[in-house]
Design a protein around this motif. Sequence first.
Motif: not given
Length: 480
Positions: A41-44, A167-176, A182-187
């Motif tokens: 969601v936050p990466i879209l 999910g949404p919290a880590f997605g937004g935090l890792l992207l920033e 690296f964010t997608w690497g975690i997933a």
Amino acid sequence: MDAGNFCTKPIGYRWRSSTPFIVSCIAIALFTETFLYGFIVPILPEILLERNHVGPSDLQRVTYQILTLYGAVSMASSLFIGELADRAGSRQTPLILSLITALVGTLALAVSTNLWGVFIGRIIQGIGGTAAWIVGFATLRDSIEGSNMGKASGFIQGFVSVGALSGPAFGGLLLELTGYWFTWGIALLLLIIDIVMRVLMIEQRSFKTDCCGSQVGGQGETNEYSSLISDTSTRSYDSLKDDDPEPKHEITALSFYRIIFSQTRVVTALLCSTTYAIILASFGTTVPTHVKFSFGWGSLATGLLFIGLQGPAIVVSPLCGWLRDKVGTKIPATAGFLSLAPLMWLLGAADQPQFFWGRDEGSAKAVYIAAAIGIGIATNLLSSIGTFELTAVVDALESQQPGIFGPNGGYSRIYSLSGLSFSVGLLVGPLLSGALAESIGYYHMNTILASICVSMGITAFTFLGGKASLEIYGPGREEE
């Protein structure tokens, strides 16, 4: 000497086949699927605007389409996946394939630079995620006794809630903080860990026949692994009479669904699951807009409010699972819907000036928060109702006519029905709540949802099964 003694057991045979390890594999896998559902969601915006060149004016529309697509794919594929999974020789292969499919879909989303690639990736991800849920719960049922299904599903639901929150919290935090790749690497790493765990896992039901073809732990024979095996033939139901102890030939797919849907308990359980999903989906559609205009809350306050809605499941869900094991689904479902009714109404009435608490903004906010937390607790009484009730029905039918649903017992097919009913609710919920909120207002929308909860509470009390209510009647007894 038993022929099985000449067979070499795999390395780590004991812990790889243990119930705790299998339950942990399923819990982590479903955590990952739920985590990935919100992770995107936050990466879209980054995916669509920067990598796929979607115009700002089209961002909201495309975002909605992509998020809705997951539920649509789940609805379209669940019955087909359940049918295939029940005909597979083992659960492990479909489990591994489901995660590999989710991995491919996630990778496609990450690398896509064309909009069609994003949609294809989301479709593949949806198929993999749906398969993981269906086959995961079927594997869980193969590994534990039916009397412990509530506790196990409650434990897993706690992991699912953590995934939904993080999910949404880590997605937004890792992207920033770390950047796109690296964010997608975690997933992707989470999915790889899941696949490794599935490869290590050994199905308990495979121990019934050893590598030389002889029965392990069969009638009159015990060994150190016998206690790990959930043998459905040993289940007894006082209210069932085994009129014909001989195993039946596996029925056709059409007959399977005819028998299942002839049970009022099944139809009621699926309706409960759909209504539960409608209630959950209505929050995401209406709450952020309502609190923004009524209380002036921004994204941080709204996010904290959703923690109040979802967070209690981490602690309460296992307790509710234990309760379902003790008393069946009738009492928890009835209590859940009837307790939700006043809380849903209060959520809508919190800022209404005709009530004394609505005349003061501080009191209105406090009432709204309290209602949200109460809802977060009460909804746990409704989670897994469809899964639990359908499991009880198939257990009883299999005990009555062993082998009627084939060697895998039909569990993947019933879990696909449960997943389908939930997906229907997730699709209908935003449409219904959004249309009602826009046409008659937030307060009246919540009043209607509260009325639906009352109706469902009465329906659940009338038709769902209690602990001792395991009688199967009607076409379920017919010779196929």
